[in-house]
Design an enzyme around this catalytic site. Structure first.
Site, PDB file in Angstrom:
ATOM      1  N   HIS A 143      -5.166  -5.181   2.351  1.00 50.63           N
ATOM      2  CA  HIS A 143      -3.778  -5.183   2.818  1.00 50.63           C
ATOM      3  C   HIS A 143      -3.456  -4.078   3.814  1.00 50.63           C
ATOM      4  CE1 HIS A 143      -3.553  -1.967  -0.172  1.00 50.63           C
ATOM      5  NE2 HIS A 143      -2.431  -1.581   0.397  1.00 50.63           N
ATOM      6  N   ARG A 144      -4.319  -3.074   3.976  1.00 53.65           N
ATOM      7  CA  ARG A 144      -3.967  -1.933   4.824  1.00 53.65           C
ATOM      8  C   ARG A 144      -3.949  -2.329   6.302  1.00 53.65           C
ATOM      9  NH1 ARG A 144      -3.481   2.841   2.360  1.00 53.65           N
ATOM     10  NH2 ARG A 144      -4.214   2.927   0.206  1.00 53.65           N
TER      11      ARG A 144
END
Length: 366
Positions: A205-206
């Site tokens: 998700h980063r």
């Protein structure tokens, strides 16, 4: 003593749940929960409250979306109103998300004590918004509760007053211990015809991994290579899915053999999937900790980590985020039975929150 505990993103709910249980054991504490809205839909919020046995928040700011600056500013404005109305004795913030920084700033300016749980963690990379948040929160907090000894060293190097620093263990693990039996009863992986320890799990998700077409293309190459070795379960974060669709990759991903795409999972479901997996590929800080506790090998797609204990003594491998071949090399090494020996980090025993509540009681309630 009136305490407000701040929650914003999913990991905050896990940590605050443990703290809420610990503080409410004492009649001397009056604890209220505030949700900023940073994660707000049912999959990212409501299911976590239910599974972690948290009550509905006493206050909801309903702030979500926008840039880092917009989000922080709107949370500060909303939280100021709550503080001026409630005048708590103490504000507890956890972790390193924008919600924690925003509420810590407002409390500090109103001369209300700030407690930072999971203090002192450093990646050394100020390009990460979370790193900036961590540093600022620590320097305006009255009490700093740390989860690993490297955090104490970091705080000392920044000239933080030693009397503020308390090594108590990891509150994330408290919730894992509390919930583990219920998670084990679910057997989520069996819904897909899989056996325990015969599949991989991925989370991603980063921004450094999912916000550019080049990184996503590399990530898809990693997914394809992993699927050729074992089935891969991939609960897809909303941010990741939106970018996969934006760059025209989502449909291709759905056609890969051996890949099981899922929406974001509840806390218990995700712990069940991780505990029964052969290994996890992630960029999440919390997952690095959970896999270390569960004894599951973890490959972290980042150039650095603020949780070195998961590498030095735990099950975590730092593989970078630009060379996907390096990650696959680690996967193959683990499959060949060459994973490193790991141990449980000090004080990761399920009682960190109890130690925090006891320390606060002894220091502030006469």
């Amino acid at each position: 003593m009136k305490i407000i505990c701040v929650m914003g993103a999913r990991p905050n709910f896990v940590k605050v749940a443990a703290l809420y249980r610990a503080f409410t054991k004492y009649p001397e504490f009056s604890v209220k929960l505030l949700h900023t809205g940073q994660h707000h839909d049912d999959a990212m919020y409501r299911v976590f409250l239910k599974q972690l046995e948290l009550p509905d928040p006493d206050f909801s700011l309903d702030v979500h979306g926008g840039s880092h600056t917009e989000q922080t500013a709107y949370i500060m404005l909303g939280f100021e109103k709550v503080l001026l109305s409630e005048r708590p004795d103490m504000v507890v913030v956890v972790g390193d998300v924008n919600s924690s920084l925003a509420c810590a700033l407002v409390a500090a300016k109103e001369a209300i004590r700030v407690i930072h749980v999971e203090a002192g963690l450093r990646s050394g990379d100020k390009r990460m918004p979370e790193e900036v948040n961590r540093i600022l929160i620590d320097h305006i907090s009255d009490e700093l509760f740390v989860s690993e000894r490297s955090a104490i060293t970091n705080l000392h190097s920044e000239n933080i007053e030693p009397g503020k620093i308390h090594f108590v263990g990891n509150v994330m693990i408290d919730s894992l211990v509390f919930s583990r039996k219920r998670a084990e009863e679910l057997s989520v992986f069996k819904r897909f015809g899989l056996q325990s320890k015969a599949y991989f799990v991925m989370t991603m998700h980063r921004p450094s991994n999912v916000d550019s077409t080049d990184q996503l293309t590399g990530l898809m190459a990693l997914v394809k290579a992993a699927c050729e070795l074992r089935p891969l379960i991939f609960p897809v974060h909303p941010r990741t899915k939106a970018n996969l669709e934006r760059y025209g990759i989502w449909d291709d991903l759905g056609k890969m053999n051996g890949l099981i795409l899922l929406p974001p999972q509840g806390y218990l479901e995700f712990i069940n999937l991780v505990a029964n997996s052969m290994l996890v590929i992630t960029d999440s800080g919390g997952v690095q900790e959970e896999t270390t506790f569960l004894g599951v090998p973890c490959i972290t797609l980042r150039e650095n980590t603020e949780r070195p204990v998961t590498i030095d003594g735990g099950t975590n491998y730092l593989a970078g985020c630009s060379q996907m071949d390096a990650a696959i090399a680690v996967v193959k090494k683990i499959l060949n039975g060459k994973q490193k020996q790991s141990s449980l980090p000090e004080l990761w025993d399920g009682f960190a929150s109890d130690r925090i509540a006891q320390l606060v009681k002894e220091k502030y309630i006469k």
